[in-house]
Design a protein around this motif. Structure first.
Motif, PDB file in Angstrom:
ATOM      1  N   GLU A   1     -14.069   5.570 -12.645  1.00  8.03           N
ATOM      2  CA  GLU A   1     -14.666   5.129 -11.420  1.00  8.03           C
ATOM      3  C   GLU A   1     -14.247   3.501 -10.980  1.00  8.03           C
ATOM      4  OE1 GLU A   1     -16.049   7.035  -8.817  1.00  8.03           O
ATOM      5  OE2 GLU A   1     -15.515   8.700 -10.031  1.00  8.03           O
ATOM      6  N   ILE A   2     -13.131   3.248 -10.934  1.00  5.28           N
ATOM      7  CA  ILE A   2     -12.713   1.970 -10.737  1.00  5.28           C
ATOM      8  C   ILE A   2     -11.540   1.985  -9.715  1.00  5.28           C
ATOM      9  CG2 ILE A   2     -11.295   1.610 -12.710  1.00  5.28           C
ATOM     10  CD1 ILE A   2     -12.099  -1.416 -12.903  1.00  5.28           C
ATOM     11  N   THR A   3     -11.551   1.201  -8.741  1.00  8.45           N
ATOM     12  CA  THR A   3     -10.465   1.276  -7.818  1.00  8.45           C
ATOM     13  C   THR A   3      -9.014   0.685  -8.178  1.00  8.45           C
ATOM     14  OG1 THR A   3     -10.697  -1.010  -6.445  1.00  8.45           O
ATOM     15  CG2 THR A   3     -12.000   1.093  -5.796  1.00  8.45           C
ATOM     16  N   THR A   4      -7.768   1.023  -7.619  1.00  9.12           N
ATOM     17  CA  THR A   4      -6.762   0.679  -8.101  1.00  9.12           C
ATOM     18  C   THR A   4      -6.547  -0.776  -7.935  1.00  9.12           C
ATOM     19  OG1 THR A   4      -5.534   2.697  -7.473  1.00  9.12           O
ATOM     20  CG2 THR A   4      -4.123   0.790  -7.849  1.00  9.12           C
ATOM     21  N   GLN A   5      -7.201  -1.180  -6.844  1.00  5.94           N
ATOM     22  CA  GLN A   5      -7.068  -2.827  -6.508  1.00  5.94           C
ATOM     23  C   GLN A   5      -8.053  -3.440  -7.548  1.00  5.94           C
ATOM     24  OE1 GLN A   5      -9.120  -3.817  -2.824  1.00  5.94           O
ATOM     25  NE2 GLN A   5      -8.647  -5.898  -2.878  1.00  5.94           N
ATOM     26  N   ALA A   6      -9.030  -3.020  -8.074  1.00  7.12           N
ATOM     27  CA  ALA A   6      -9.757  -3.643  -9.048  1.00  7.12           C
ATOM     28  C   ALA A   6      -8.854  -3.684 -10.413  1.00  7.12           C
ATOM     29  CB  ALA A   6     -11.091  -3.083  -9.326  1.00  7.12           C
ATOM     30  N   ILE A   7      -8.312  -2.680 -10.683  1.00  7.63           N
ATOM     31  CA  ILE A   7      -7.489  -2.477 -11.753  1.00  7.63           C
ATOM     32  C   ILE A   7      -6.513  -3.549 -11.774  1.00  7.63           C
ATOM     33  CG2 ILE A   7      -5.846  -1.238 -13.190  1.00  7.63           C
ATOM     34  CD1 ILE A   7      -7.622   1.163 -11.952  1.00  7.63           C
ATOM     35  N   ILE A   8      -5.525  -3.715 -10.693  1.00  7.09           N
ATOM     36  CA  ILE A   8      -4.472  -4.799 -10.596  1.00  7.09           C
ATOM     37  C   ILE A   8      -5.012  -6.112 -10.665  1.00  7.09           C
ATOM     38  CG2 ILE A   8      -3.130  -5.540  -9.003  1.00  7.09           C
ATOM     39  CD1 ILE A   8      -2.768  -2.813  -7.637  1.00  7.09           C
ATOM     40  N   LEU A   9      -6.166  -6.337  -9.819  1.00  5.28           N
ATOM     41  CA  LEU A   9      -7.000  -7.894  -9.835  1.00  5.28           C
ATOM     42  C   LEU A   9      -7.555  -8.040 -11.271  1.00  5.28           C
ATOM     43  CD1 LEU A   9      -8.294  -7.806  -6.229  1.00  5.28           C
ATOM     44  CD2 LEU A   9      -6.325  -8.911  -7.125  1.00  5.28           C
ATOM     45  N   GLN A  10      -8.309  -7.231 -11.922  1.00  7.26           N
ATOM     46  CA  GLN A  10      -8.949  -7.652 -13.386  1.00  7.26           C
ATOM     47  C   GLN A  10      -8.215  -7.147 -14.414  1.00  7.26           C
ATOM     48  OE1 GLN A  10     -12.718  -5.107 -13.020  1.00  7.26           O
ATOM     49  NE2 GLN A  10     -13.348  -5.910 -11.425  1.00  7.26           N
ATOM     50  N   TYR A  11      -7.135  -6.473 -14.348  1.00  2.21           N
ATOM     51  CA  TYR A  11      -6.347  -6.181 -15.793  1.00  2.21           C
ATOM     52  C   TYR A  11      -4.908  -6.353 -15.774  1.00  2.21           C
ATOM     53  CZ  TYR A  11     -10.637  -3.985 -16.871  1.00  2.21           C
ATOM     54  OH  TYR A  11     -12.269  -3.775 -17.280  1.00  2.21           O
ATOM     55  N   ILE A  12      -4.290  -5.856 -14.585  1.00  2.00           N
ATOM     56  CA  ILE A  12      -2.874  -5.904 -14.642  1.00  2.00           C
ATOM     57  C   ILE A  12      -2.366  -7.714 -14.544  1.00  2.00           C
ATOM     58  CG2 ILE A  12      -0.574  -5.222 -13.562  1.00  2.00           C
ATOM     59  CD1 ILE A  12      -2.189  -2.717 -12.693  1.00  2.00           C
TER      60      ILE A  12
ATOM     61  N   SER B   1       1.209  -2.025 -15.488  1.00  2.00           N
ATOM     62  CA  SER B   1       0.881  -1.181 -14.669  1.00  2.00           C
ATOM     63  C   SER B   1       0.744   0.095 -15.060  1.00  2.00           C
ATOM     64  CB  SER B   1       1.563  -1.539 -13.485  1.00  2.00           C
ATOM     65  OG  SER B   1       1.730  -2.452 -12.523  1.00  2.00           O
ATOM     66  N   ILE B   2       1.907   0.395 -15.994  1.00  2.00           N
ATOM     67  CA  ILE B   2       1.805   1.750 -16.811  1.00  2.00           C
ATOM     68  C   ILE B   2       0.714   1.657 -17.838  1.00  2.00           C
ATOM     69  CG2 ILE B   2       2.970   2.964 -18.428  1.00  2.00           C
ATOM     70  CD1 ILE B   2       5.665   1.788 -16.893  1.00  2.00           C
ATOM     71  N   ILE B   3       0.557   0.916 -18.516  1.00  2.20           N
ATOM     72  CA  ILE B   3      -0.823   0.824 -19.306  1.00  2.20           C
ATOM     73  C   ILE B   3      -1.961   1.072 -18.892  1.00  2.20           C
ATOM     74  CG2 ILE B   3      -1.636  -0.498 -21.175  1.00  2.20           C
ATOM     75  CD1 ILE B   3       0.950   0.207 -22.218  1.00  2.20           C
ATOM     76  N   TYR B   4      -2.379   0.126 -17.804  1.00  4.12           N
ATOM     77  CA  TYR B   4      -3.680   0.201 -17.404  1.00  4.12           C
ATOM     78  C   TYR B   4      -3.888   1.294 -16.209  1.00  4.12           C
ATOM     79  CZ  TYR B   4      -4.721  -4.229 -19.683  1.00  4.12           C
ATOM     80  OH  TYR B   4      -4.987  -5.283 -20.555  1.00  4.12           O
ATOM     81  N   LEU B   5      -3.041   1.608 -15.401  1.00  2.00           N
ATOM     82  CA  LEU B   5      -3.165   2.554 -14.315  1.00  2.00           C
ATOM     83  C   LEU B   5      -3.220   3.995 -15.063  1.00  2.00           C
ATOM     84  CD1 LEU B   5      -0.805   1.652 -11.620  1.00  2.00           C
ATOM     85  CD2 LEU B   5      -3.361   1.461 -11.793  1.00  2.00           C
ATOM     86  N   ILE B   6      -2.635   4.142 -16.432  1.00  2.00           N
ATOM     87  CA  ILE B   6      -2.834   5.498 -16.991  1.00  2.00           C
ATOM     88  C   ILE B   6      -4.031   5.102 -17.895  1.00  2.00           C
ATOM     89  CG2 ILE B   6      -2.148   7.000 -18.876  1.00  2.00           C
ATOM     90  CD1 ILE B   6       0.765   6.523 -17.882  1.00  2.00           C
ATOM     91  N   ASN B   7      -4.320   4.228 -18.515  1.00  2.00           N
ATOM     92  CA  ASN B   7      -5.687   4.064 -19.392  1.00  2.00           C
ATOM     93  C   ASN B   7      -6.863   4.357 -18.393  1.00  2.00           C
ATOM     94  OD1 ASN B   7      -5.281   3.733 -22.193  1.00  2.00           O
ATOM     95  ND2 ASN B   7      -4.682   1.390 -21.648  1.00  2.00           N
ATOM     96  N   PHE B   8      -6.962   3.824 -17.084  1.00  2.00           N
ATOM     97  CA  PHE B   8      -8.128   3.862 -16.186  1.00  2.00           C
ATOM     98  C   PHE B   8      -8.256   5.171 -15.105  1.00  2.00           C
ATOM     99  CE2 PHE B   8      -8.318  -0.614 -17.180  1.00  2.00           C
ATOM    100  CZ  PHE B   8      -9.750  -0.705 -17.690  1.00  2.00           C
ATOM    101  N   LYS B   9      -7.175   6.186 -15.539  1.00  2.00           N
ATOM    102  CA  LYS B   9      -7.099   7.240 -14.544  1.00  2.00           C
ATOM    103  C   LYS B   9      -8.349   7.915 -14.988  1.00  2.00           C
ATOM    104  CE  LYS B   9      -4.014  11.205 -13.631  1.00  2.00           C
ATOM    105  NZ  LYS B   9      -4.715  11.111 -12.024  1.00  2.00           N
TER     106      LYS B   9
END
Length: 159
Positions: free
Chosen positions: A125-136, A114-122
């Motif tokens: 234009e991608i939703t947090t939900q998409a980051i969680i489902l596609q990466y985290i 979560s730390i890695i991807y949420l900061i990388n994608f800050k």
């Protein structure tokens, strides 16, 4: 003590080589297992919070410096937190309910990614939900599978 330090250094070099050489082959849709995180979790669980977080910081900084991470210091931050979390589990395996114990380990892996991807994608234009489902979640699952298989074969003095 010196033997233990040399052993950790040797395993670190092996983990870095495995990450560099086999990481690309094991990549599935831009998701690859994080062997350095696995080593941080193992070191933290066997050596405790202080050693776990120091080791997590050092190996994370090395990963960032040699190009395995994205932003300089991001892997160091995430792996420091993972090392502290896993170090908190030292000598607790027999005292905690197994479901709770392994649940905490899974949570540590999820927090790391979560730390890695949420900061990388800050700012992207991608939703947090998409980051969680596609990466985290996929990264945590992939790394978690390797972690639980490896820990089965690596004896730790936890008791």
């Amino acid at each position: 003590m010196l033997r233990k330090i040399l052993l950790i250094i040797a395993f670190s070099l092996v983990a870095i080589i495995i990450q560099i050489l086999f990481g690309p082959w094991l990549t599935i849709r831009a998701i690859r297992p994080d062997f350095l995180l696995i080593l941080v979790l193992l070191v933290g669980r066997s050596e405790g919070k202080v050693v776990g977080q120091i080791y997590g910081f050092i190996i994370g900084l090395i990963a960032d410096a040699i190009g395995l991470g994205s932003f300089l210091g991001l892997s160091a931050l995430a792996k420091t937190i993972a090392g502290f979390g896993s170090g908190s589990l030292k000598k607790r395996r027999s005292r905690l309910n197994p479901i709770l114990f392994y649940g905490i380990e899974v949570l540590i892996i999820l927090i790391h990614f979560s730390i890695i991807y949420l900061i990388n994608f800050k700012g992207v234009e991608i939703t947090t939900q998409a980051i969680i489902l596609q990466y985290i979640l996929p990264s945590a699952l992939y790394t978690g599978i390797f972690y639980f298989v490896i820990q089965y074969f690596v004896p730790l003095s936890l008791e």
